[in-house]
Design an enzyme around this catalytic site. Structure first.
Site, PDB file in Angstrom:
ATOM      1  N   ALA A   1       0.868  -1.178   0.000  1.00 53.04           N
ATOM      2  CA  ALA A   1       0.000   0.000   0.000  1.00 53.04           C
ATOM      3  C   ALA A   1       0.907   1.232   0.000  1.00 53.04           C
ATOM      4  CB  ALA A   1      -0.883  -0.015   1.233  1.00 53.04           C
TER       5      ALA A   1
ATOM      6  N   GLY B   1       0.687  -5.004   0.900  1.00 59.22           N
ATOM      7  CA  GLY B   1      -0.517  -5.059   0.071  1.00 59.22           C
ATOM      8  C   GLY B   1      -0.249  -5.659  -1.302  1.00 59.22           C
TER       9      GLY B   1
ATOM     10  N   GLU C   1      -0.468  -9.265  -0.783  1.00 60.48           N
ATOM     11  CA  GLU C   1      -1.892  -9.553  -0.541  1.00 60.48           C
ATOM     12  C   GLU C   1      -2.689  -9.505  -1.846  1.00 60.48           C
ATOM     13  OE1 GLU C   1      -2.112  -6.464   2.485  1.00 60.48           O
ATOM     14  OE2 GLU C   1      -2.517  -7.997   3.995  1.00 60.48           O
TER      15      GLU C   1
ATOM     16  N   GLU D   1       4.859  -5.089   6.967  1.00 62.68           N
ATOM     17  CA  GLU D   1       4.113  -4.038   7.689  1.00 62.68           C
ATOM     18  C   GLU D   1       4.657  -3.796   9.092  1.00 62.68           C
ATOM     19  OE1 GLU D   1       2.749  -6.445   5.840  1.00 62.68           O
ATOM     20  OE2 GLU D   1       1.052  -5.655   4.693  1.00 62.68           O
TER      21      GLU D   1
HETATM   22  C1  HXC Z   1       4.997   4.463  -1.213  1.00 57.01           C
HETATM   23  C2  HXC Z   1       6.921   3.539  -2.032  1.00 57.01           C
HETATM   24  C3  HXC Z   1       6.580   2.277  -1.495  1.00 57.01           C
HETATM   25  C4  HXC Z   1       5.346   2.179  -0.805  1.00 57.01           C
HETATM   26  C5  HXC Z   1       8.489   2.104  -2.479  1.00 57.01           C
HETATM   27  N1  HXC Z   1       8.099   3.386  -2.631  1.00 57.01           N
HETATM   28  N2  HXC Z   1       7.576   1.411  -1.790  1.00 57.01           N
HETATM   29  N3  HXC Z   1       6.122   4.626  -1.901  1.00 57.01           N
HETATM   30  N4  HXC Z   1       4.597   3.302  -0.685  1.00 57.01           N
HETATM   31  N5  HXC Z   1       4.912   1.025  -0.285  1.00 57.01           N
HETATM   32  C6  HXC Z   1       8.816   4.457  -3.299  1.00 57.01           C
HETATM   33  C7  HXC Z   1      10.021   4.938  -2.504  1.00 57.01           C
HETATM   34  O1  HXC Z   1       9.624   5.877  -1.513  1.00 57.01           O
HETATM   35  C8  HXC Z   1      10.869   5.566  -3.579  1.00 57.01           C
HETATM   36  O2  HXC Z   1      10.331   6.845  -3.898  1.00 57.01           O
HETATM   37  C9  HXC Z   1      10.613   4.671  -4.780  1.00 57.01           C
HETATM   38  O3  HXC Z   1       9.384   3.985  -4.517  1.00 57.01           O
HETATM   39  C10 HXC Z   1      11.694   3.618  -4.970  1.00 57.01           C
HETATM   40  O4  HXC Z   1      11.832   2.938  -3.747  1.00 57.01           O
HETATM   41  P1  HXC Z   1      13.262   2.731  -3.003  1.00 57.01           P
HETATM   42  O5  HXC Z   1      12.979   2.444  -1.587  1.00 57.01           O
HETATM   43  O6  HXC Z   1      14.169   3.866  -3.306  1.00 57.01           O
HETATM   44  O7  HXC Z   1      13.778   1.430  -3.769  1.00 57.01           O
HETATM   45  P2  HXC Z   1      14.771   0.313  -3.209  1.00 57.01           P
HETATM   46  O8  HXC Z   1      15.910   0.937  -2.433  1.00 57.01           O
HETATM   47  O9  HXC Z   1      15.102  -0.542  -4.393  1.00 57.01           O
HETATM   48  O10 HXC Z   1      13.912  -0.526  -2.149  1.00 57.01           O
HETATM   49  C11 HXC Z   1      12.812  -1.267  -2.605  1.00 57.01           C
HETATM   50  C12 HXC Z   1      11.941  -1.714  -1.395  1.00 57.01           C
HETATM   51  C13 HXC Z   1      11.588  -0.470  -0.537  1.00 57.01           C
HETATM   52  C14 HXC Z   1      12.729  -2.722  -0.539  1.00 57.01           C
HETATM   53  C15 HXC Z   1      10.690  -2.400  -1.938  1.00 57.01           C
HETATM   54  O11 HXC Z   1      11.065   0.537  -1.395  1.00 57.01           O
HETATM   55  C16 HXC Z   1      10.577  -0.733   0.531  1.00 57.01           C
HETATM   56  O12 HXC Z   1      10.905  -1.270   1.604  1.00 57.01           O
HETATM   57  N6  HXC Z   1       9.305  -0.304   0.308  1.00 57.01           N
HETATM   58  C17 HXC Z   1       8.276  -0.397   1.328  1.00 57.01           C
HETATM   59  C18 HXC Z   1       7.771  -1.804   1.450  1.00 57.01           C
HETATM   60  C19 HXC Z   1       6.678  -1.915   2.524  1.00 57.01           C
HETATM   61  O13 HXC Z   1       6.924  -1.601   3.704  1.00 57.01           O
HETATM   62  N7  HXC Z   1       5.485  -2.347   2.092  1.00 57.01           N
HETATM   63  C20 HXC Z   1       4.346  -2.473   3.034  1.00 57.01           C
HETATM   64  C21 HXC Z   1       3.535  -1.216   3.034  1.00 57.01           C
HETATM   65  S1  HXC Z   1       2.173  -1.300   4.165  1.00 57.01           S
HETATM   66  P3  HXC Z   1      11.254   8.172  -3.910  1.00 57.01           P
HETATM   67  O14 HXC Z   1      10.285   9.276  -4.180  1.00 57.01           O
HETATM   68  O15 HXC Z   1      11.952   8.242  -2.615  1.00 57.01           O
HETATM   69  O16 HXC Z   1      12.204   7.921  -5.069  1.00 57.01           O
HETATM   70  C22 HXC Z   1       0.996  -2.228   3.368  1.00 57.01           C
HETATM   71  C23 HXC Z   1      -0.276  -2.434   4.129  1.00 57.01           C
HETATM   72  C24 HXC Z   1      -1.347  -3.072   3.305  1.00 57.01           C
HETATM   73  O17 HXC Z   1       1.165  -2.677   2.307  1.00 57.01           O
HETATM   74  C25 HXC Z   1      -2.657  -2.854   3.931  1.00 57.01           C
HETATM   75  C26 HXC Z   1      -3.833  -3.382   3.132  1.00 57.01           C
HETATM   76  C27 HXC Z   1      -4.003  -2.881   1.770  1.00 57.01           C
END
Ligand code: HXC
Length: 257
Positions: free
Chosen positions: A64, A108, A111, A131
């Site tokens: 998400a 997400g 999911e 998460e």
């Molecule tokens: C918003 C995101 C994002 C996310 C990545 N980006 N994941 N933006 N929401 N979930 C954005 C980053 O901010 C960044 O933007 C760009 O995408 C590239 O990401 P990087 O982090 O620079 O890439 P990298 O170093 O290759 O790392 C990849 C990654 C990391 C390991 C996937 O991005 C990451 O940990 N993302 C979050 C994963 C996460 O926690 N997902 C769960 C979310 S909660 P900028 O502008 O800085 O370039 C969830 C709840 C679901 O999903 C609930 C029900 C629907």
């Protein structure tokens, strides 16, 4: 048209490509609304027999959209959680949906892949429920579908540690149906979807309903549901055609009735 997804028809297959490359296809309200709309259209379109949802080489979806969610409060999340409610349309879709996953399928994103009927993974795929690392818990099936799919031990470990699981481990534990080389992922998914779309439509939908029953009811009830559905196919012209074609050593010509 859509801004955060791309759609394309390939014979009887609708291919939906998540398309927010700058955010690794993070699922925001707009993307979920557009995905829901595309699935709703596909559901009502007789020319579509199966659906493929895919992302980019780097990410199916990295979860998400954290930036969109970050300032959320209980009341607004409870009343207007557009990302979670976007999953309702996927759950309602009666046509088979394949998730074709390359790169990250996290939170997400994992999911979303699990909400599809099965997952084909590229050898680059990475699955996880991170998460917990951002002070949240899965909200669209990460604790439920994952536990049903891979069992308690691995689901608990993945959700409690946020660690990522590579494609080979995901295949070993039954999260994905197959792993293919990344370069072949989309063609393999589309060919698989075309194969499904080529069978009798009502039979295909019955198979999906029956397999889903296995996760929603007791074994006895599920077996009864399956047997009644098996009996019901004998009301279809496609059953007569399919069996006649086998006996006559020719390809069946299904009419979806
Ligand atoms: C918003 C995101 C994002 C996310 C990545 N980006 N994941 N933006 N929401 N979930 C954005 C980053 O901010 C960044 O933007 C760009 O995408 C590239 O990401 P990087 O982090 O620079 O890439 P990298 O170093 O290759 O790392 C990849 C990654 C990391 C390991 C996937 O991005 C990451 O940990 N993302 C979050 C994963 C996460 O926690 N997902 C769960 C979310 S909660 P900028 O502008 O800085 O370039 C969830 C709840 C679901 O999903 C609930 C029900 C629907």
């Amino acid at each position: 048209m859509y801004e955060t997804i791309e759609t394309a028809k390939d014979d009887a297959v609708l291919v939906v490509t998540l398309n927010r490359p700058d955010a690794l296809n993070a699922l925001n309200a707009q993307l979920m609304a557009e995905l829901s709309d595309a699935l709703k259209q596909a559901e009502g379109d007789n020319a579509v027999g199966a659906i493929v949802i895919t992302g980019s080489e780097k990410a199916f979806a990295a979860g998400a959209d954290i930036k969109e969610m970050a300032s959320g409060e209980f009341a607004t999340m409870y009343l207007e959680d557009k990302v979670s409610s976007g999953f309702d349309q996927i759950n309602r879709c009666r046509k088979p949906i394949i998730a074709a996953v390359a790169g990250y399928a996290l939170g997400g994103g994992c999911e979303l892949a699990m909400a599809c009927d099965f997952i084909l993974a590229a050898d680059t795929a990475k699955f996880g429920q991170p998460e917990i690392t951002i002070g949240a818990i899965p909200g669209a099936g990460g604790t439920q579908r994952l536990a049903r799919s891979v069992g308690k031990a691995k689901a608990m470990e993945l959700c409690l540690t946020g660690r990522m699981m590579a494609a080979d481990e995901a295949e070993r534990c039954g999260l994905v149906s197959r792993v293919v080389p990344a370069a072949d992922l989309n063609s393999e998914a589309i060919e698989t979807a075309k194969k499904i779309a080529g069978f009798s439509r009502p039979v295909t939908l019955m198979v999906k309903e029956a397999v889903n029953r296995a996760f929603e009811t007791s074994l006895q009830e599920g077996l009864l549901f399956e047997r009644r559905s098996f009996h019901a196919v004998f009301a279809l012209e496609d059953q007569a055609e399919g069996m006649a074609a086998f006996v006559e050593k020719r390809k069946p010509a299904f009419k979806n009735k």
